[in-house]
Design an enzyme around this catalytic site. Structure first.
Site, PDB file in Angstrom:
ATOM      1  N   CYS A 101      68.082 -87.284  25.201  1.00 23.56           N
ATOM      2  CA  CYS A 101      67.002 -88.261  25.064  1.00 23.56           C
ATOM      3  C   CYS A 101      65.684 -87.540  25.311  1.00 23.56           C
ATOM      4  O   CYS A 101      65.591 -86.729  26.230  1.00 23.56           O
ATOM      5  CB  CYS A 101      67.192 -89.383  26.090  1.00 23.56           C
ATOM      6  N   HIS A 143      71.827 -96.314  21.475  1.00 23.20           N
ATOM      7  CA  HIS A 143      70.937 -95.574  22.381  1.00 23.20           C
ATOM      8  C   HIS A 143      69.488 -96.053  22.228  1.00 23.20           C
ATOM      9  O   HIS A 143      68.810 -96.337  23.230  1.00 23.20           O
ATOM     10  CB  HIS A 143      71.054 -94.073  22.081  1.00 23.20           C
ATOM     11  N   GLU A 144      69.027 -96.162  20.976  1.00 23.38           N
ATOM     12  CA  GLU A 144      67.619 -96.533  20.753  1.00 23.38           C
ATOM     13  C   GLU A 144      67.350 -97.973  21.173  1.00 23.38           C
ATOM     14  O   GLU A 144      66.335 -98.262  21.807  1.00 23.38           O
ATOM     15  CB  GLU A 144      67.220 -96.309  19.293  1.00 23.38           C
ATOM     16  N   HIS A 147      66.675 -98.587  24.787  1.00 25.69           N
ATOM     17  CA  HIS A 147      65.315 -98.368  25.284  1.00 25.69           C
ATOM     18  C   HIS A 147      64.508 -99.668  25.288  1.00 25.69           C
ATOM     19  O   HIS A 147      63.564 -99.806  26.063  1.00 25.69           O
ATOM     20  CB  HIS A 147      64.589 -97.327  24.428  1.00 25.69           C
TER      21      HIS A 147
HETATM   22 NI    NI Z   1      66.359 -91.927  24.184  1.00 26.38          NI
END
Ligand code: NI
Length: 178
Positions: A101, A143-144, A147
């Site tokens: 990341c 994953h995105e 966020h």
């Molecule tokens: Ni990330």
């Protein structure tokens, strides 16, 4: 537009929930996306979320175009702008894979993710995106989108024994210039 500074783990803004975008095709939104694209290209990431540059909106971009060196064996993901996403796991199968990341430079961890997901949302012009994906593509989206809900990948890990510096974990990949 501009390469923006990426917030690093420890910054409380990375732990906040992002707000939905209300107006599409708007100059501020298009400028934000241009900055995300420039910043992702400069850092050779596979994805970037607006909260990572300090903008608390539900906007992520991803794609493998500029990230081939970091993920040489990954199948290609088309360049995508995804706004106000919802993510639905398809099935209960999870698989572990190594993630990095841009908010945790030089670190990698083994993270369980759903193998197959459907994601829905909009592009920057308000056009509907609705895709069913698996494998690496599904991993990147999870994953995105994390966020946007205030999660960083170590918060999804099951075994912190598989967390470390990439040049130590993968000495062959990171021998020279990084
Ligand atoms: Ni990330």
């Amino acid at each position: 537009m501009a390469i923006r500074e990426i917030l690093k783990m420890g910054d409380p803004r990375l732990l906040a929930s992002a707000e939905a975008v209300k107006t599409f095709s708007d100059p501020m939104l298009l400028a934000l996306i241009a900055d995300l694209q420039d910043t992702m290209q400069a850092t050779k990431g596979a994805g970037l979320a607006a909260p990572q540059i300090g903008v608390p909106l539900q906007v992520v971009i991803f794609g493998t175009g500029t990230a081939l060196k970091r993920y040489p064996d990954a199948p290609p993901i088309p360049p995508t702008v995804l706004i106000n996403p919802t993510l639905t796991p398809l099935g209960v199968d999870m698989e572990e894979g190594w993630e990095g990341c841009l908010s945790l430079p030089r670190l990698r961890g083994l993270v369980p993710r759903y193998r197959r997901v459907r994601y829905q949302g909009f592009n920057e012009h308000g056009e509907i995106i609705d895709r069913t994906v698996d494998g690496f593509h599904a991993r990147v989206v999870q994953h995105e989108c994390d966020h946007l809900w205030g999660f960083l990948f170590p918060m999804r890990m099951k075994d912190m024994a598989h967390f470390g510096f990439e040049h130590v974990l993968f000495p062959d990949e990171y021998s020279s210039d990084e």
